[in-house]
Scaffold this motif. Sequence first.
Motif, PDB file in Angstrom:
ATOM      1  N   PRO A  16      63.809   8.012  75.163  1.00 30.21           N
ATOM      2  CA  PRO A  16      63.872   9.124  76.123  1.00 30.21           C
ATOM      3  C   PRO A  16      63.752  10.460  75.388  1.00 30.21           C
ATOM      4  O   PRO A  16      64.170  10.578  74.243  1.00 30.21           O
ATOM      5  CB  PRO A  16      65.259   8.975  76.749  1.00 30.21           C
ATOM      6  CG  PRO A  16      65.613   7.546  76.560  1.00 30.21           C
ATOM      7  CD  PRO A  16      64.981   7.136  75.267  1.00 30.21           C
ATOM      8  N   HIS A  29      66.538  13.201  82.122  1.00 30.09           N
ATOM      9  CA  HIS A  29      65.782  11.954  82.014  1.00 30.09           C
ATOM     10  C   HIS A  29      65.557  11.335  83.410  1.00 30.09           C
ATOM     11  O   HIS A  29      64.453  10.944  83.762  1.00 30.09           O
ATOM     12  CB  HIS A  29      66.549  10.992  81.101  1.00 30.09           C
ATOM     13  CG  HIS A  29      65.969   9.613  81.035  1.00 30.09           C
ATOM     14  ND1 HIS A  29      64.748   9.348  80.460  1.00 30.09           N
ATOM     15  CD2 HIS A  29      66.443   8.414  81.470  1.00 30.09           C
ATOM     16  CE1 HIS A  29      64.500   8.043  80.544  1.00 30.09           C
ATOM     17  NE2 HIS A  29      65.503   7.451  81.160  1.00 30.09           N
ATOM     18  N   ASN A  32      63.333  13.226  85.835  1.00 33.34           N
ATOM     19  CA  ASN A  32      61.949  12.944  85.486  1.00 33.34           C
ATOM     20  C   ASN A  32      61.491  11.609  86.094  1.00 33.34           C
ATOM     21  O   ASN A  32      60.441  11.524  86.711  1.00 33.34           O
ATOM     22  CB  ASN A  32      61.862  12.920  83.956  1.00 33.34           C
ATOM     23  CG  ASN A  32      60.430  12.937  83.459  1.00 33.34           C
ATOM     24  OD1 ASN A  32      59.535  13.476  84.105  1.00 33.34           O
ATOM     25  ND2 ASN A  32      60.210  12.331  82.317  1.00 33.34           N
ATOM     26  N   ILE A  33      62.327  10.564  85.946  1.00 34.23           N
ATOM     27  CA  ILE A  33      61.946   9.222  86.404  1.00 34.23           C
ATOM     28  C   ILE A  33      61.973   9.083  87.926  1.00 34.23           C
ATOM     29  O   ILE A  33      61.156   8.385  88.506  1.00 34.23           O
ATOM     30  CB  ILE A  33      62.893   8.168  85.777  1.00 34.23           C
ATOM     31  CG1 ILE A  33      62.574   8.013  84.297  1.00 34.23           C
ATOM     32  CG2 ILE A  33      62.743   6.809  86.464  1.00 34.23           C
ATOM     33  CD1 ILE A  33      63.383   6.928  83.636  1.00 34.23           C
ATOM     34  N   THR A  34      62.949   9.755  88.580  1.00 31.72           N
ATOM     35  CA  THR A  34      63.100   9.551  90.024  1.00 31.72           C
ATOM     36  C   THR A  34      62.319  10.589  90.829  1.00 31.72           C
ATOM     37  O   THR A  34      62.500  10.688  92.037  1.00 31.72           O
ATOM     38  CB  THR A  34      64.587   9.616  90.453  1.00 31.72           C
ATOM     39  OG1 THR A  34      65.094  10.916  90.119  1.00 31.72           O
ATOM     40  CG2 THR A  34      65.419   8.563  89.749  1.00 31.72           C
ATOM     41  N   THR A  38      55.960  11.174  92.320  1.00 26.48           N
ATOM     42  CA  THR A  38      55.194  10.093  91.682  1.00 26.48           C
ATOM     43  C   THR A  38      54.854   8.977  92.672  1.00 26.48           C
ATOM     44  O   THR A  38      53.999   8.154  92.392  1.00 26.48           O
ATOM     45  CB  THR A  38      55.963   9.476  90.489  1.00 26.48           C
ATOM     46  OG1 THR A  38      57.208   8.980  90.956  1.00 26.48           O
ATOM     47  CG2 THR A  38      56.199  10.488  89.393  1.00 26.48           C
ATOM     48  N   LYS A  74      53.898   8.316  80.367  1.00 26.85           N
ATOM     49  CA  LYS A  74      55.177   7.614  80.212  1.00 26.85           C
ATOM     50  C   LYS A  74      56.029   7.773  81.478  1.00 26.85           C
ATOM     51  O   LYS A  74      56.671   6.831  81.942  1.00 26.85           O
ATOM     52  CB  LYS A  74      55.890   8.191  78.989  1.00 26.85           C
ATOM     53  CG  LYS A  74      57.338   7.807  78.838  1.00 26.85           C
ATOM     54  CD  LYS A  74      57.505   6.405  78.308  1.00 26.85           C
ATOM     55  CE  LYS A  74      58.969   6.158  77.984  1.00 26.85           C
ATOM     56  NZ  LYS A  74      59.351   4.785  78.261  1.00 26.85           N
ATOM     57  N   LYS A  75      56.004   8.998  82.033  1.00 25.25           N
ATOM     58  CA  LYS A  75      56.778   9.257  83.257  1.00 25.25           C
ATOM     59  C   LYS A  75      56.278   8.369  84.397  1.00 25.25           C
ATOM     60  O   LYS A  75      57.066   7.734  85.106  1.00 25.25           O
ATOM     61  CB  LYS A  75      56.637  10.736  83.627  1.00 25.25           C
ATOM     62  CG  LYS A  75      57.188  11.103  84.991  1.00 25.25           C
ATOM     63  CD  LYS A  75      57.010  12.588  85.240  1.00 25.25           C
ATOM     64  CE  LYS A  75      57.529  12.966  86.614  1.00 25.25           C
ATOM     65  NZ  LYS A  75      57.899  14.381  86.690  1.00 25.25           N
ATOM     66  N   ASP A  78      57.232   4.704  83.661  1.00 23.50           N
ATOM     67  CA  ASP A  78      58.660   4.448  83.933  1.00 23.50           C
ATOM     68  C   ASP A  78      58.945   4.394  85.428  1.00 23.50           C
ATOM     69  O   ASP A  78      59.827   3.667  85.873  1.00 23.50           O
ATOM     70  CB  ASP A  78      59.536   5.541  83.314  1.00 23.50           C
ATOM     71  CG  ASP A  78      59.690   5.362  81.816  1.00 23.50           C
ATOM     72  OD1 ASP A  78      59.382   4.252  81.320  1.00 23.50           O
ATOM     73  OD2 ASP A  78      60.110   6.312  81.142  1.00 23.50           O
ATOM     74  N   SER A  79      58.196   5.197  86.201  1.00 22.79           N
ATOM     75  CA  SER A  79      58.517   5.265  87.630  1.00 22.79           C
ATOM     76  C   SER A  79      58.004   4.028  88.378  1.00 22.79           C
ATOM     77  O   SER A  79      58.537   3.681  89.410  1.00 22.79           O
ATOM     78  CB  SER A  79      57.919   6.531  88.243  1.00 22.79           C
ATOM     79  OG  SER A  79      56.544   6.340  88.497  1.00 22.79           O
ATOM     80  N   ARG A  94      60.883   1.081  94.059  1.00 21.58           N
ATOM     81  CA  ARG A  94      60.882   1.998  92.912  1.00 21.58           C
ATOM     82  C   ARG A  94      61.960   3.062  93.047  1.00 21.58           C
ATOM     83  O   ARG A  94      62.247   3.518  94.141  1.00 21.58           O
ATOM     84  CB  ARG A  94      59.519   2.709  92.800  1.00 21.58           C
ATOM     85  CG  ARG A  94      58.401   1.763  92.478  1.00 21.58           C
ATOM     86  CD  ARG A  94      57.065   2.505  92.445  1.00 21.58           C
ATOM     87  NE  ARG A  94      55.963   1.547  92.482  1.00 21.58           N
ATOM     88  CZ  ARG A  94      54.711   1.877  92.692  1.00 21.58           C
ATOM     89  NH1 ARG A  94      54.384   3.149  92.876  1.00 21.58           N
ATOM     90  NH2 ARG A  94      53.771   0.955  92.720  1.00 21.58           N
ATOM     91  N   SER A  96      61.611   6.046  92.306  1.00 20.41           N
ATOM     92  CA  SER A  96      60.995   7.281  92.811  1.00 20.41           C
ATOM     93  C   SER A  96      60.892   7.285  94.344  1.00 20.41           C
ATOM     94  O   SER A  96      60.663   8.317  94.958  1.00 20.41           O
ATOM     95  CB  SER A  96      59.606   7.472  92.199  1.00 20.41           C
ATOM     96  OG  SER A  96      58.858   6.288  92.317  1.00 20.41           O
TER      97      SER A  96
END
Length: 325
Positions: A16, A29, A32-34, A38, A74-75, A78-79, A94, A96
């Motif tokens: 991360p 972190h 960014n992922i949630t 996305t 990467k984002k 990960d999502s 997901r 997101s």
Amino acid sequence: HTKMATIPLGFNIDSPRWDQSTFLGRLKHFLNITDPRTVLVPEEELDRAKALVEGCRAGVVPPGSSWEQLLYAKKLYDSAFHPDSGEKMNFVGRMSFQVPGGMAITGCMLQFYRTVPAVVFWQWVNQSFNAFVNYTNRNAASPISLRQIGVAYVTATGAALATAVGLNLYTKRAPPLLARWVPFAAVAAANCVNIPMMRQQEIINGITVTDENNNELGRSRRAAVKGIAQVVLSRITMAAPGMIILPIIMDRLEKFTFMQRIRVLHGPLQVLLCGGFLLFMVPAACALFPQRCSLALADLELELHDSIVAKHGDKVPYVYFNKGL
């Protein structure tokens, strides 16, 4: 022969970007992922992101790839892809999708809390959504059978309905605000059943614990219980502000004449306000506890404790494990 650029020194695509030992680092972190935006990214772009991340792991990336491009890939990766299996996850499960999916369902649970059929229907929808999310984000190292998922789903839905319908009948004589808090009580009760049931394999067989350098030390049931308890707490925290504060706001607002004129809009308004809470609460709740959870050696099961001490003496004060989401 195509020229491939080399990876910048000291760049690790899998670590991360922010310090995961602080709450703020974990919050960045998970923000960014949630990121719900996305969800709108087309499939081809997700597949390209996956190819870029896998290339980066192998040490080859297309020439001219900037850090920004790699980090964005990467984002997206990960999502949308499962961390253990690398498979593309279904849309609804997901992280997101938590904000758009959660806000619609929570808004409806808060809006339609007066009649038993409405309560039953929306709690059922919510538990179906939860079961889907828990299944999608399951720890692939402890597989769960479809039968266990079915049992977990039925018991969690049962717990939610029993709490909601029971409290609904009980609050008929209580102040109106209490009735508005029933959906939250039902969601909290269901989480306490749903997550442990979905992850019962981990509680029965234990989960792998490691030392700080990721060397496996054995399996611990107590570690599983601690990890799952933290996940239950963060899921309840995720729902709490929206489901506790929003009813107070709506209770006040509905006393105004202009609000009584626009009854049709109460539902959509609740959904939007829920979205506002969840945008911040989904990442904040995920960030409450470090993803890499630790447990003091003294708190482990006796046999495991003794076997670690026999092998390593007092060199391993803590064991580590992934708590899941």
